[in-house]
Design a protein around this motif. Structure first.
Motif, mmCIF file in Angstrom:
data_model
loop_
_atom_site.group_PDB
_atom_site.id
_atom_site.type_symbol
_atom_site.label_atom_id
_atom_site.label_comp_id
_atom_site.label_asym_id
_atom_site.label_seq_id
_atom_site.Cartn_x
_atom_site.Cartn_y
_atom_site.Cartn_z
ATOM 1 N N ILE A 234 -34.606 -19.430 -18.845
ATOM 2 C CA ILE A 234 -35.730 -18.834 -19.571
ATOM 3 C C ILE A 234 -35.929 -19.590 -20.881
ATOM 4 C CG2 ILE A 234 -36.609 -16.747 -20.704
ATOM 5 C CD1 ILE A 234 -34.988 -15.096 -18.724
ATOM 6 N N ARG A 235 -37.140 -20.023 -21.148
ATOM 7 C CA ARG A 235 -37.395 -20.835 -22.332
ATOM 8 C C ARG A 235 -37.415 -20.015 -23.615
ATOM 9 N NH1 ARG A 235 -42.159 -25.067 -20.335
ATOM 10 N NH2 ARG A 235 -40.926 -26.041 -18.639
ATOM 11 N N SER A 236 -37.898 -18.795 -23.526
ATOM 12 C CA SER A 236 -37.985 -17.943 -24.724
ATOM 13 C C SER A 236 -36.596 -17.437 -25.125
ATOM 14 C CB SER A 236 -38.912 -16.757 -24.447
ATOM 15 O OG SER A 236 -38.791 -15.785 -25.448
ATOM 16 N N SER A 237 -36.225 -17.684 -26.378
ATOM 17 C CA SER A 237 -34.927 -17.208 -26.873
ATOM 18 C C SER A 237 -34.896 -15.684 -26.935
ATOM 19 C CB SER A 237 -34.637 -17.789 -28.258
ATOM 20 O OG SER A 237 -35.648 -17.423 -29.180
ATOM 21 N N GLU A 238 -36.057 -15.100 -27.243
ATOM 22 C CA GLU A 238 -36.130 -13.633 -27.291
ATOM 23 C C GLU A 238 -35.932 -13.044 -25.900
ATOM 24 O OE1 GLU A 238 -39.302 -10.069 -28.489
ATOM 25 O OE2 GLU A 238 -39.723 -12.166 -29.023
ATOM 26 N N GLY A 239 -36.523 -13.688 -24.905
ATOM 27 C CA GLY A 239 -36.371 -13.225 -23.530
ATOM 28 C C GLY A 239 -34.936 -13.357 -23.053
ATOM 29 N N ARG A 240 -34.290 -14.461 -23.407
ATOM 30 C CA ARG A 240 -32.886 -14.653 -23.030
ATOM 31 C C ARG A 240 -31.992 -13.604 -23.684
ATOM 32 N NH1 ARG A 240 -33.957 -20.194 -23.888
ATOM 33 N NH2 ARG A 240 -32.889 -20.078 -25.909
ATOM 34 N N HIS A 241 -32.252 -13.346 -24.972
ATOM 35 C CA HIS A 241 -31.433 -12.361 -25.704
ATOM 36 C C HIS A 241 -31.574 -10.972 -25.093
ATOM 37 C CE1 HIS A 241 -29.457 -10.337 -29.043
ATOM 38 N NE2 HIS A 241 -30.474 -9.493 -29.080
ATOM 39 N N LYS A 242 -32.801 -10.590 -24.749
ATOM 40 C CA LYS A 242 -33.049 -9.280 -24.148
ATOM 41 C C LYS A 242 -32.362 -9.167 -22.795
ATOM 42 C CE LYS A 242 -36.779 -6.143 -22.776
ATOM 43 N NZ LYS A 242 -38.258 -5.971 -22.669
ATOM 44 N N ALA A 243 -32.458 -10.216 -21.987
ATOM 45 C CA ALA A 243 -31.850 -10.201 -20.662
ATOM 46 C C ALA A 243 -30.330 -10.156 -20.760
ATOM 47 C CB ALA A 243 -32.298 -11.430 -19.869
ATOM 48 N N PHE A 244 -29.756 -10.957 -21.675
ATOM 49 C CA PHE A 244 -28.314 -10.963 -21.856
ATOM 50 C C PHE A 244 -27.814 -9.617 -22.360
ATOM 51 C CE2 PHE A 244 -28.144 -15.757 -22.014
ATOM 52 C CZ PHE A 244 -27.252 -15.879 -20.967
ATOM 53 N N SER A 245 -28.586 -8.986 -23.228
ATOM 54 C CA SER A 245 -28.201 -7.669 -23.752
ATOM 55 C C SER A 245 -28.115 -6.652 -22.631
ATOM 56 C CB SER A 245 -29.217 -7.213 -24.805
ATOM 57 O OG SER A 245 -28.922 -5.911 -25.252
ATOM 58 N N THR A 246 -29.095 -6.675 -21.730
ATOM 59 C CA THR A 246 -29.103 -5.748 -20.594
ATOM 60 C C THR A 246 -27.929 -6.029 -19.661
ATOM 61 O OG1 THR A 246 -31.511 -5.623 -20.695
ATOM 62 C CG2 THR A 246 -30.467 -4.902 -18.654
ATOM 63 N N CYS A 247 -27.687 -7.317 -19.375
ATOM 64 C CA CYS A 247 -26.590 -7.688 -18.475
ATOM 65 C C CYS A 247 -25.240 -7.274 -19.053
ATOM 66 C CB CYS A 247 -26.599 -9.193 -18.239
ATOM 67 S SG CYS A 247 -27.949 -9.768 -17.193
ATOM 68 N N THR A 248 -25.075 -7.480 -20.368
ATOM 69 C CA THR A 248 -23.819 -7.118 -21.024
ATOM 70 C C THR A 248 -23.563 -5.625 -20.925
ATOM 71 O OG1 THR A 248 -24.067 -8.950 -22.578
ATOM 72 C CG2 THR A 248 -22.521 -7.209 -23.178
ATOM 73 N N SER A 249 -24.611 -4.832 -21.146
ATOM 74 C CA SER A 249 -24.472 -3.375 -21.068
ATOM 75 C C SER A 249 -24.094 -2.935 -19.665
ATOM 76 C CB SER A 249 -25.786 -2.697 -21.493
ATOM 77 O OG SER A 249 -26.128 -3.050 -22.809
ATOM 78 N N HIS A 250 -24.773 -3.492 -18.674
ATOM 79 C CA HIS A 250 -24.499 -3.134 -17.290
ATOM 80 C C HIS A 250 -23.070 -3.521 -16.900
ATOM 81 C CE1 HIS A 250 -29.028 -3.094 -15.997
ATOM 82 N NE2 HIS A 250 -28.774 -2.325 -17.040
ATOM 83 N N LEU A 251 -22.670 -4.731 -17.273
ATOM 84 C CA LEU A 251 -21.336 -5.209 -16.919
ATOM 85 C C LEU A 251 -20.241 -4.402 -17.615
ATOM 86 C CD1 LEU A 251 -21.803 -9.089 -16.827
ATOM 87 C CD2 LEU A 251 -21.300 -7.572 -14.917
ATOM 88 N N THR A 252 -20.528 -3.918 -18.828
ATOM 89 C CA THR A 252 -19.556 -3.076 -19.534
ATOM 90 C C THR A 252 -19.255 -1.820 -18.741
ATOM 91 O OG1 THR A 252 -20.291 -3.873 -21.700
ATOM 92 C CG2 THR A 252 -19.077 -1.792 -21.658
ATOM 93 N N VAL A 253 -20.307 -1.168 -18.239
ATOM 94 C CA VAL A 253 -20.131 0.037 -17.425
ATOM 95 C C VAL A 253 -19.412 -0.294 -16.124
ATOM 96 C CG1 VAL A 253 -21.333 1.867 -16.159
ATOM 97 C CG2 VAL A 253 -22.139 1.184 -18.416
ATOM 98 N N VAL A 254 -19.831 -1.382 -15.484
ATOM 99 C CA VAL A 254 -19.230 -1.777 -14.201
ATOM 100 C C VAL A 254 -17.743 -2.082 -14.367
ATOM 101 C CG1 VAL A 254 -19.178 -3.605 -12.467
ATOM 102 C CG2 VAL A 254 -21.355 -2.608 -13.149
ATOM 103 N N ILE A 255 -17.391 -2.858 -15.400
ATOM 104 C CA ILE A 255 -15.994 -3.226 -15.621
ATOM 105 C C ILE A 255 -15.156 -1.988 -15.936
ATOM 106 C CG2 ILE A 255 -14.427 -4.450 -17.192
ATOM 107 C CD1 ILE A 255 -16.623 -6.614 -17.425
ATOM 108 N N THR A 256 -15.707 -1.090 -16.750
ATOM 109 C CA THR A 256 -14.979 0.150 -17.081
ATOM 110 C C THR A 256 -14.736 0.980 -15.835
ATOM 111 O OG1 THR A 256 -15.973 0.210 -19.295
ATOM 112 C CG2 THR A 256 -15.013 2.258 -18.470
ATOM 113 N N PHE A 257 -15.778 1.152 -15.030
ATOM 114 C CA PHE A 257 -15.664 1.986 -13.828
ATOM 115 C C PHE A 257 -14.714 1.373 -12.805
ATOM 116 C CE2 PHE A 257 -17.095 3.043 -9.506
ATOM 117 C CZ PHE A 257 -16.950 4.418 -9.538
ATOM 118 N N PHE A 258 -14.972 0.123 -12.426
ATOM 119 C CA PHE A 258 -14.155 -0.514 -11.397
ATOM 120 C C PHE A 258 -12.732 -0.775 -11.886
ATOM 121 C CE2 PHE A 258 -18.240 -1.518 -9.406
ATOM 122 C CZ PHE A 258 -17.937 -1.330 -8.069
ATOM 123 N N GLY A 259 -12.600 -1.219 -13.140
ATOM 124 C CA GLY A 259 -11.271 -1.521 -13.663
ATOM 125 C C GLY A 259 -10.364 -0.307 -13.676
#
Length: 318
Positions: A234-259
């Motif tokens: 993604i060329r837009s830095s704002e778009g990348r930041h928003k997408a990474f923020s969402t992925c980080t949040s989702h992965l936090t829940v997933v890692i907590t639950f599965f771990g």
């Protein structure tokens, strides 16, 4: 006294009820625990219920992603309601007993929801993979039939896994002690109480952990690797930041639950600690269902917009 127990005769007295030790290590904090977990349960249940109602009420949210989110909220509501009310009741009474049949019913409900959520989280990761990596084909790939099949597979997988564990656990003989070192009926603490061989149960438990726990977890991780690679393009830095923020949040829940879930069902009995076991179980049974509405939905602008419209509509009616 010789008794017959599910087709077996032995010089053993079968256990007709169990005692949930739960938080008895801290009797002076029972009322505080009751208040804290009552608030958490109420907030989590109402949050998931609100998300489910908003998704049903707003036609703009009748998309694959929100269909899966709605099912996740429903699973979390069932998840908590199968364990927390019993725990809250035990905080207020001296006799923290649970009948054998109620224990088996709680076990079945718990394992069903754990298995269903594992598979559903994998389906949600696949949905995000398709949306980000193949956006033009999203509605073709994630059509109504596929979404229904995903949800059906999650419930069937959870029920089948739970049926096997409950059947094998109920086939065991419990002849005392009857104190379950937990705040709920779960497979590992029940296996510790059995006075018959549990080798088959342990083998099935670890095998199921691979198919119901580790496999969906690996699938999610691989999906997010492809998602991150797509985000980096993604060329837009704002778009990348928003997408990474969402992925980080989702992965936090997933890692907590599965771990925590995998630790609980694959831990060694050596060095067992009631406090540590309860902490781990609290994370995946209570904390994760509480975080899911916040992470997956309430941070979403579309959901918040639909919620505002629903509240405005209700206010206009009165």
């Amino acid at each position: 006294m010789a008794v017959s127990f599910r087709g077996k005769t032995a010089n053993q007295t079968s256990v007709q009820e169990f005692i949930l030790l739960g938080f008895t290590n801290h009797p002076e904090l029972q009322m505080l625990f009751f208040l804290v977990f009552s608030i958490i349960y109420t907030v989590a249940f109402m949050g998931n219920l609100l998300i489910l109602l908003v998704i049903i009420a707003d036609s703009h949210l009748h998309t694959p992603m929100y269909f899966l989110l709605g099912n996740l909220s429903f699973i979390d509501m069932c998840y908590m309601s199968g364990t927390i009310p019993q725990m809250l009741a035990n905080f207020l009474r001296e006799s923290k007993t649970i009948s054998y049949s109620a224990c088996m019913a709680q076990l079945f409900a718990l394992i069903s929801c754990v298995g269903s959520e594992c598979i559903l989280l994998a389906a949600m990761a696949y949905d995000r993979y398709v949306a980000i990596c193949h956006p033009l084909l999203y509605m073709v790939i994630m059509n109504r039939k596929v979404c229904l099949q995903m949800v059906a597979a999650s419930w069937m997988g959870g029920f089948l896994n739970s049926f096997v564990h409950t059947l094998l656990t109920s086939a065991l003989t419990f002849c005392g002690p009857k104190e379950i070192r937990h705040f709920m009926c779960d497979v590992p603490p029940l296996l510790e109480l059995s006075c018959t061989d549990t080798a088959l149960n342990n083998t099935v438990l670890h095998t199921a952990s691979v198919f119901i726990g580790i496999s969906p977890c690996l699938f999610i991780v691989i999906s997010y690797i492809f998602i991150v690679l797509a985000i980096l393009r993604i060329r837009s830095s704002e778009g990348r930041h928003k997408a990474f923020s969402t992925c980080t949040s989702h992965l936090t829940v997933v890692i907590t639950f599965f771990g925590t879930a995998l630790f609980n069902y694959n831990r060694s009995n050596a060095g067992y600690s009631l406090d540590i076991d309860i902490l781990v179980s609290t994370l995946y049974c209570i904390v994760t269902p509480t975080l899911n509405p916040i992470i997956y939905s309430l941070r979403n602008q579309e959901v918040k917009g639909a919620l505002r419209k629903l509240l405005c509509r209700k206010q206009a009616m009165f």
